[in-house]
Design an enzyme around this catalytic site. Structure first.
Site, PDB file in Angstrom:
ATOM      1  N   ARG A 113       0.821  -1.101  -0.062  1.00  0.00           N
ATOM      2  CA  ARG A 113      -0.178   0.018   0.193  1.00  0.00           C
ATOM      3  C   ARG A 113       1.014   1.145  -0.151  1.00  0.00           C
ATOM      4  NH1 ARG A 113      -4.893  -1.841   4.207  1.00  0.00           N
ATOM      5  NH2 ARG A 113      -5.189  -3.853   3.406  1.00  0.00           N
ATOM      6  N   ARG A 117       2.266   1.454  10.303  1.00  0.00           N
ATOM      7  CA  ARG A 117       1.661   1.548   8.769  1.00  0.00           C
ATOM      8  C   ARG A 117       2.837   1.508   7.798  1.00  0.00           C
ATOM      9  NH1 ARG A 117      -3.262   4.219   8.312  1.00  0.00           N
ATOM     10  NH2 ARG A 117      -3.303   4.597  10.237  1.00  0.00           N
ATOM     11  N   GLU A 158      -6.558  -0.853  15.357  1.00  0.00           N
ATOM     12  CA  GLU A 158      -7.196  -1.907  14.587  1.00  0.00           C
ATOM     13  C   GLU A 158      -6.131  -2.965  14.090  1.00  0.00           C
ATOM     14  OE1 GLU A 158      -8.316  -2.503  10.019  1.00  0.00           O
ATOM     15  OE2 GLU A 158      -8.192  -0.379  10.709  1.00  0.00           O
ATOM     16  N   SER A 201     -10.323  -6.043  10.369  1.00  0.00           N
ATOM     17  CA  SER A 201     -11.638  -5.485   9.684  1.00  0.00           C
ATOM     18  C   SER A 201     -12.394  -6.584   9.141  1.00  0.00           C
ATOM     19  CB  SER A 201     -11.331  -4.199   9.176  1.00  0.00           C
ATOM     20  OG  SER A 201     -12.312  -3.394   8.862  1.00  0.00           O
ATOM     21  N   ARG A 241       0.995  -6.413  12.620  1.00  0.00           N
ATOM     22  CA  ARG A 241       0.294  -5.903  13.735  1.00  0.00           C
ATOM     23  C   ARG A 241      -0.055  -6.579  14.972  1.00  0.00           C
ATOM     24  NH1 ARG A 241      -3.642  -0.809  12.400  1.00  0.00           N
ATOM     25  NH2 ARG A 241      -2.293   0.170  10.950  1.00  0.00           N
TER      26      ARG A 241
END
Length: 427
Positions: A262, A277, A349, A352, A391
């Protein structure tokens, strides 16, 4: 993608749903485009019909030696041949404009999704476990990893730039163990089929799951026009594109452990330190393909499968129901799993899980044949993280930190660690 027929019949419902998402009403503009498209199609059909009949009339006039009428009809056909290409081009442009508008339209939230403008409108669904109670001071994962000598951010920056990490030695083994544990859990206990999908896709696959056209700036593209996957959701969901499935094969459940890529175009200045991130990270993805009646129950099931990962790792977390303003583009309802990170003193988070209804299936033309009347319906699709491996590594590092700076390996991971019970400082 939403059905234009549904939009025509439910214009007020569409605008109300868009308002819940904080977007402007669009039904009037979409219906206007569709009306224009319909009128162009009708005009072209009428012209073609007249062209065909005039051609026959020319033959009849010539047979009757009525040259004047024949010449008049020939002039009419010539005029139609001249005007029709321009009308056809206008129709193509109108078709494209309507298709682009529909592709850019977000999904309709379910009625029970809380209404809100951003993450502050999210609602706690439930909480699992307790925050760890320690006598020693918590630390953030990057402090722990650098002190142990197993995380190298400077070295990664020299190789690839910012938002990359080199994970080494015992921590690299711990990350590998986490991925293997998740795959084993989902395939042996939760009924998911393991897949090793392509890491690059064509435009059509990205359009199918909704990454294109809206989110192109968040993606990496290769020099030959392919896209690096931002999540395995893209190839796993597209495995059923352009297919007609039999109802008795549903649900289909797929899982994959892949790198994800990403650009993080919209996150300048956010989480610049550490691994939270990244441009490249590993994730275990869960995808389900169901019939129209089962997708809501499947959403609860998928979320429970993701939760089980955190439960077995002994991590404290909460499940949030995302509000309309914080929910993803293609989702009808989303649960976020937020794990507790002692070093940040915050929930972050880690998974999801979303139910998309037939939104993606319409874009992929993925359908199934019903058991009762054998009619064709679009499948329903769901996707979730089961979970983000990097994560989860962060959560384990911070939650299992010992006073001496070492990190205890969670019991469920011991079979994958080759006898290693603690992550200790590099020798």
């Amino acid at each position: 993608m939403l059905d234009i027929k549904w939009i025509r019949d439910n214009a007020e419902a569409l605008d109300a749903a868009l308002a819940k998402r904080g977007a402007e009403p669009l039904s009037a503009a979409l219906i206007s485009l569709d009306e224009k498209r319909r009128s162009l199609v009708q005009a072209l059909q009428d012209m073609q019909s007249r062209r065909n009949s005039a051609s026959k009339e020319i033959g009849a006039a010539m047979a009757q030696k009525n040259s004047a009428l024949a010449e008049t009809l020939k002039a009419e056909v010539a005029e139609l041949k001249t005007t029709m290409p321009a009308l056809e081009e206008e129709n193509r442009q109108t078709d494209a404009a309507l298709a682009d508008a529909l592709l850019s339209l977000p999904n309709i939230p379910l009625d029970d999704v809380p209404v809100g403008s951003d993450e502050h409108g999210n609602v706690v669904k439930h909480v699992h476990g307790q925050k760890p109670g320690w006598n020693h001071k918590p630390k953030e994962h990057f402090e722990i990893g650098e002190e142990l000598g197993w995380l190298d951010f400077e070295g990664a920056a020299k190789i690839a730039g910012s938002r990359f990490t080199i994970v080494k030695g015992q921590l690299a083994r711990l990350e590998r163990a986490l991925g293997q544990f998740m795959l084993d859990l989902h395939t042996t206990e939760h009924g998911y089929l393991e897949v090793q999908p392509p890491l690059m896709t064509r435009d059509e696959a990205m359009y199918g799951t909704g990454q294109l056209p809206k989110f192109s700036e968040d993606l990496f593209r290769t020099t030959d026009g392919r896209w690096l996957i931002p999540t395995a959701e893209v190839p796993l969901t597209n495995m059923v594109r352009e297919q007609i499935l039999e109802a008795d094969v549903l649900p289909l459940r797929f899982t994959a452990l892949t790198p994800c890529f990403r650009s993080e175009a919209g996150s300048a200045g956010r989480d610049t330190r550490g691994m939270l991130r990244q441009h490249q990270f590993n994730k275990v993805e869960l995808v389900s393909i169901t019939d129209a009646e089962s997708s809501i129950d499947e959403h609860e099931r998928m979320t429970a499968c993701a939760e089980e990962v955190l439960k077995r790792l002994g991590l404290h977390y909460r499940v949030m129901t995302l509000c309309t303003g914080d929910m993803g583009f293609g989702a009808r309802k989303t649960y976020d799993l937020e794990v507790w990170l002692p070093g940040q003193d915050a929930y972050r988070e880690i998974s999801s899980c979303s139910v998309c209804g037939d939104f993606q299936a319409r874009r992929m033309n993925a359908r199934y044949r019903t058991k009762d009347d054998k009619s064709l319906k679009f499948v329903h699709t769901l996707n979730g993280s089961g979970t983000a491996v990097g994560r989860t590594l962060i959560a384990v590092i911070e939650n299992y930190l010992n006073e001496d700076g070492s990190v205890t390996v969670p019991a469920v991971l011991l079979p994958y660690m080759g006898g290693l019970t603690k992550i200790e400082k590099a020798g």
